[in-house]
Design an enzyme around this catalytic site. Sequence first.
Site, PDB file in Angstrom:
ATOM      1  N   ILE A  91       0.922  -1.286   0.077  1.00  0.00           N
ATOM      2  CA  ILE A  91      -0.080  -0.070  -0.093  1.00  0.00           C
ATOM      3  C   ILE A  91       0.940   1.166   0.241  1.00  0.00           C
ATOM      4  O   ILE A  91       0.502   2.248  -0.344  1.00  0.00           O
ATOM      5  CB  ILE A  91      -1.041  -0.036   1.107  1.00  0.00           C
ATOM      6  CG1 ILE A  91      -0.288   0.109   2.526  1.00  0.00           C
ATOM      7  CG2 ILE A  91      -2.012  -1.091   1.339  1.00  0.00           C
ATOM      8  CD1 ILE A  91      -1.176   0.695   3.767  1.00  0.00           C
ATOM      9  N   ASP A  92       2.134   1.019   0.191  1.00  0.00           N
ATOM     10  CA  ASP A  92       3.100   2.347   0.538  1.00  0.00           C
ATOM     11  C   ASP A  92       3.497   2.697  -0.949  1.00  0.00           C
ATOM     12  O   ASP A  92       4.065   3.922  -1.004  1.00  0.00           O
ATOM     13  CB  ASP A  92       4.240   1.907   1.465  1.00  0.00           C
ATOM     14  CG  ASP A  92       3.901   1.462   2.726  1.00  0.00           C
ATOM     15  OD1 ASP A  92       3.018   1.635   3.095  1.00  0.00           O
ATOM     16  OD2 ASP A  92       4.724   0.872   3.300  1.00  0.00           O
TER      17      ASP A  92
HETATM   18  O1  F6P Z   1       4.058  -1.629   4.572  1.00  0.00           O
HETATM   19  C1  F6P Z   1       2.685  -1.603   4.749  1.00  0.00           C
HETATM   20  C2  F6P Z   1       2.500  -0.898   6.016  1.00  0.00           C
HETATM   21  O2  F6P Z   1       1.106  -0.952   6.135  1.00  0.00           O
HETATM   22  C3  F6P Z   1       3.059   0.537   6.435  1.00  0.00           C
HETATM   23  O3  F6P Z   1       2.406   1.563   5.834  1.00  0.00           O
HETATM   24  C4  F6P Z   1       3.181   0.591   7.926  1.00  0.00           C
HETATM   25  O4  F6P Z   1       4.038   1.371   8.272  1.00  0.00           O
HETATM   26  C5  F6P Z   1       3.332  -0.787   8.228  1.00  0.00           C
HETATM   27  O5  F6P Z   1       3.012  -1.673   7.164  1.00  0.00           O
HETATM   28  C6  F6P Z   1       2.692  -1.397   9.416  1.00  0.00           C
HETATM   29  O6  F6P Z   1       3.075  -2.609   9.713  1.00  0.00           O
HETATM   30  P1  F6P Z   1       2.441  -3.603  10.757  1.00  0.00           P
HETATM   31  O7  F6P Z   1       1.098  -4.009  10.083  1.00  0.00           O
HETATM   32  O8  F6P Z   1       3.168  -4.554  10.981  1.00  0.00           O
HETATM   33  O9  F6P Z   1       2.017  -2.911  11.773  1.00  0.00           O
END
Ligand code: F6P
Length: 375
Positions: free
Chosen positions: A138-139
Amino acid sequence: MKTKTRCIGILTSGGDCPGLNAAIRGVAKAAITEYGMQVVGILDGFRGLVEGRTMPLDDHLVSGILTTGGTILGTSRDKPRKMLMGGEVLDMTTTAVANARRLGIDCLVCLGGGGTQKNALHLHREAGLDVLTLPKTIDNDVPETDVSFGFDTAMSIATEAIDRLHTTASSHQRLIICEVMGHNAGWLALGSGIAGGADVILIPEIPYDLDVISDLLLDRRRRGKRFSIVALAEGAHPRGEPEDGAAPPRHHKPKKEPPPDAEDEAPLVQESKASRLARHLQRMTGIEARVTSLGHVQRGGIPTPADRLLCTRLGAAAAELLARGVYNVMVAVKGDKCVPVPLDKVAGRKKTVPPDHPWIGAARLVGTCFGDKRT
Ligand code: F6P
């Protein structure tokens, strides 16, 4: 059709996102029905490969998943090189590759973002396993591809949230800060901020100045505007403050599992960046502020039609490349085409927003503030 690849493994790794199932379906359907390949689903990312947890995938099992969220295979952020096993962090590269060989896998298809691209290349370089990857996040920060799957859906969700926040902001004459994911890249906040008509968009690539934002908010109020909306990327930071630690750490690096009571003592909630920003701006402007943090809502639910289309194209292109014996590449989107890009050009790099990107230019022309002093 003739194929050089007889058996593939598929795994999903890193954060889940809408479109993973559509991509699994795309690769598997084309591989099975068009090229007669055998397809092994590997559960929970690289951990499942190390632990030998798999499921056979057939045409029937990958039917009906085009529209579903999450991943039927499960995912994790585990790396083969540094995996927590029985309380210790171990290098499990050899085990991962031995298991892939035991399963008869000619090429391992890895669906994931930046970390996954690195892990896949590691398995190839260090242990000779052939791999092929698809860009998922999604990034939208995977390099060498126009776009990654999952981005369009997350942008739609964040845009809808910003749309909805307008009504409360306007009714109550408030400032609302909407925190959007994206790790250390600003694509998601930028896209949804522009599409949702945010007045201020703060992204990691453009450090912001509190004075600039508060002047803008006060000016809007003077001009009779009843509200303001800020789209804040989780990695955005004030000018002069280091980028490090801007976004929450994605990769947990425990040396050993913490004793149970130590975990209980760790603070679960800290003041978020969005709350801190709201507190400062409320104090500086006197405008009542509220915060909404979208969190994992952005990664949930069904993929948009654009993501379903993208995943089907990427998946089918991957199967075609596998049939031709093209390995150790990421299947990228370039314009209308899906093309292979050598994995070593992708792994370890990040696509951030260039400050002179046309989206930023267009947003500035319609009066969007990026928290910087325009020169
Ligand atoms: O890489 C996708 C993402 O949703 C980022 O936007 C966010 O910083 C991270 O993953 C959050 O990670 P987790 O789901 O492990 O908390």
